[in-house]
Structures are given as structure tokens and as C-alpha cells.
Design a protein around this motif. Structure first.
Motif, PDB file in Angstrom:
ATOM      1  N   LEU A  92       7.467   5.645  -4.742  1.00  0.00           N
ATOM      2  CA  LEU A  92       8.610   5.878  -6.511  1.00  0.00           C
ATOM      3  C   LEU A  92       9.751   6.784  -6.642  1.00  0.00           C
ATOM      4  O   LEU A  92       9.520   7.437  -6.221  1.00  0.00           O
ATOM      5  CB  LEU A  92       6.963   5.833  -7.009  1.00  0.00           C
ATOM      6  N   SER A  93      10.266   5.937  -7.808  1.00  0.00           N
ATOM      7  CA  SER A  93      10.915   6.726  -7.886  1.00  0.00           C
ATOM      8  C   SER A  93      11.218   8.203  -8.735  1.00  0.00           C
ATOM      9  O   SER A  93      10.418   7.717  -9.324  1.00  0.00           O
ATOM     10  CB  SER A  93      12.477   5.834  -8.042  1.00  0.00           C
TER      11      SER A  93
ATOM     12  N   LYS B  73      -2.031   6.077  -4.888  1.00  0.00           N
ATOM     13  CA  LYS B  73      -0.543   4.968  -3.972  1.00  0.00           C
ATOM     14  C   LYS B  73       0.159   4.866  -5.941  1.00  0.00           C
ATOM     15  O   LYS B  73       0.053   4.961  -6.843  1.00  0.00           O
ATOM     16  CB  LYS B  73      -1.478   3.947  -3.855  1.00  0.00           C
ATOM     17  N   ALA B  74       1.296   4.179  -5.097  1.00  0.00           N
ATOM     18  CA  ALA B  74       2.459   3.644  -6.248  1.00  0.00           C
ATOM     19  C   ALA B  74       1.745   2.549  -6.861  1.00  0.00           C
ATOM     20  O   ALA B  74       1.510   2.473  -8.338  1.00  0.00           O
ATOM     21  CB  ALA B  74       3.218   2.713  -5.328  1.00  0.00           C
ATOM     22  N   SER B  75       0.452   1.671  -6.705  1.00  0.00           N
ATOM     23  CA  SER B  75       0.027   0.701  -7.278  1.00  0.00           C
ATOM     24  C   SER B  75      -1.084   1.369  -8.551  1.00  0.00           C
ATOM     25  O   SER B  75      -1.624   0.305  -9.434  1.00  0.00           O
ATOM     26  CB  SER B  75      -0.718   0.201  -6.487  1.00  0.00           C
TER      27      SER B  75
ATOM     28  N   ASP C 220       0.751  -1.319   0.425  1.00  0.00           N
ATOM     29  CA  ASP C 220       0.334  -0.186  -0.066  1.00  0.00           C
ATOM     30  C   ASP C 220       1.073   1.089   0.254  1.00  0.00           C
ATOM     31  O   ASP C 220       0.448   2.288   1.019  1.00  0.00           O
ATOM     32  CB  ASP C 220      -1.296   0.011   1.277  1.00  0.00           C
ATOM     33  N   LYS C 221       2.189   1.006  -0.382  1.00  0.00           N
ATOM     34  CA  LYS C 221       2.822   2.586  -0.588  1.00  0.00           C
ATOM     35  C   LYS C 221       1.928   3.739  -1.859  1.00  0.00           C
ATOM     36  O   LYS C 221       1.679   3.617  -2.043  1.00  0.00           O
ATOM     37  CB  LYS C 221       3.757   1.977  -1.573  1.00  0.00           C
ATOM     38  N   PRO C 222       2.517   4.806  -0.934  1.00  0.00           N
ATOM     39  CA  PRO C 222       2.049   6.139  -1.618  1.00  0.00           C
ATOM     40  C   PRO C 222       3.114   6.655  -2.550  1.00  0.00           C
ATOM     41  O   PRO C 222       3.677   5.718  -3.183  1.00  0.00           O
ATOM     42  CB  PRO C 222       2.338   7.292  -0.303  1.00  0.00           C
ATOM     43  N   VAL C 223       2.625   7.075  -3.347  1.00  0.00           N
ATOM     44  CA  VAL C 223       2.529   7.062  -4.884  1.00  0.00           C
ATOM     45  C   VAL C 223       4.204   7.807  -4.590  1.00  0.00           C
ATOM     46  O   VAL C 223       4.946   7.732  -5.657  1.00  0.00           O
ATOM     47  CB  VAL C 223       1.447   8.577  -5.341  1.00  0.00           C
TER      48      VAL C 223
ATOM     49  N   CYS D 182      11.608   2.330 -12.393  1.00  0.00           N
ATOM     50  CA  CYS D 182      11.642   1.552 -11.320  1.00  0.00           C
ATOM     51  C   CYS D 182      10.484   1.056 -11.646  1.00  0.00           C
ATOM     52  O   CYS D 182      10.607   0.150 -10.979  1.00  0.00           O
ATOM     53  CB  CYS D 182      11.373   2.961 -10.025  1.00  0.00           C
ATOM     54  N   LEU D 183       9.316   0.804 -11.973  1.00  0.00           N
ATOM     55  CA  LEU D 183       8.100   0.332 -12.591  1.00  0.00           C
ATOM     56  C   LEU D 183       8.318  -0.753 -13.470  1.00  0.00           C
ATOM     57  O   LEU D 183       7.688  -1.845 -13.160  1.00  0.00           O
ATOM     58  CB  LEU D 183       6.931   1.076 -13.055  1.00  0.00           C
TER      59      LEU D 183
END
Length: 90
Positions: A24-25, A42-44, A18-21, A81-82
Motif C-alpha cells: 500500500l502507498s 495483508k493489503a486486503s 495476496d499483496k502484503p500490507v 490509494c485504497l
């Protein structure tokens, strides 16, 4: 050999959860706020956009620059990164 930031290595090294946006690098507080205002909180959710663009890093970088005002370095860092996260976990 390209070098990556600690933030990049941390993100790629573990499941998304559940990482926040801003995890992200290439995405700091300012870009994170701009993305959150557009529903990419969210990063997702950003990963979902990356997948919709068929993991095309150039298309994703262009989208991120348009969506958040990211510069080329920031957008490319996030795309890489993604890409690496997908290679590791999908």
C-alpha cells in the motif's frame, strides 16, 4: 494535479490478490510491522477496514494514524490509494 508514487500506481493498476500490507502507498516496513502486529498483515485486510469505515478517507486516515503511528502524509497516501483501487475494481 496531484502526483502519485510508482508504488501507488502499481497498487491501483492491478487486482489486490495476496499483496502484503507494505504494498500500500504510504506503508513502509516500520508501519507495516505495526499493522501486522495488530492482525493487518495483508493489503486486503486493510481494505476491509477502509470498507468498514464506508470508504471515508478522513476517518480511515485517522484510524491509520491511531493504529500504526502513521503521519498525515502517509495516512492520506494510503487512503487515496485504497479509494482509487475501489473506484477501479469495485
Amino acid at each position: 494535479m496531484s502526483t502519485t508514487s510508482q508504488k501507488h500506481r502499481d497498487f491501483v493498476g492491478e487486482p489486490m490478490g495476496d499483496k502484503p500490507v507494505t504494498a500500500l502507498s504510504g506503508i513502509g516496513d516500520t508501519l507495516g510491522r505495526k499493522l501486522e502486529e495488530q492482525g493487518f498483515d495483508k493489503a486486503s485486510v486493510v481494505l476491509g477496514q477502509f470498507l468498514l469505515l464506508k470508504k471515508d478517507t478522513d476517518m480511515f486516515s485517522d484510524w491509520l494514524k491511531d493504529a500504526s503511528g502513521a503521519n498525515s502524509r502517509q495516512a492520506d497516501s494510503c487512503a487515496q490509494c485504497l479509494r482509487e483501487w475501489c473506484d477501479a475494481f469495485l
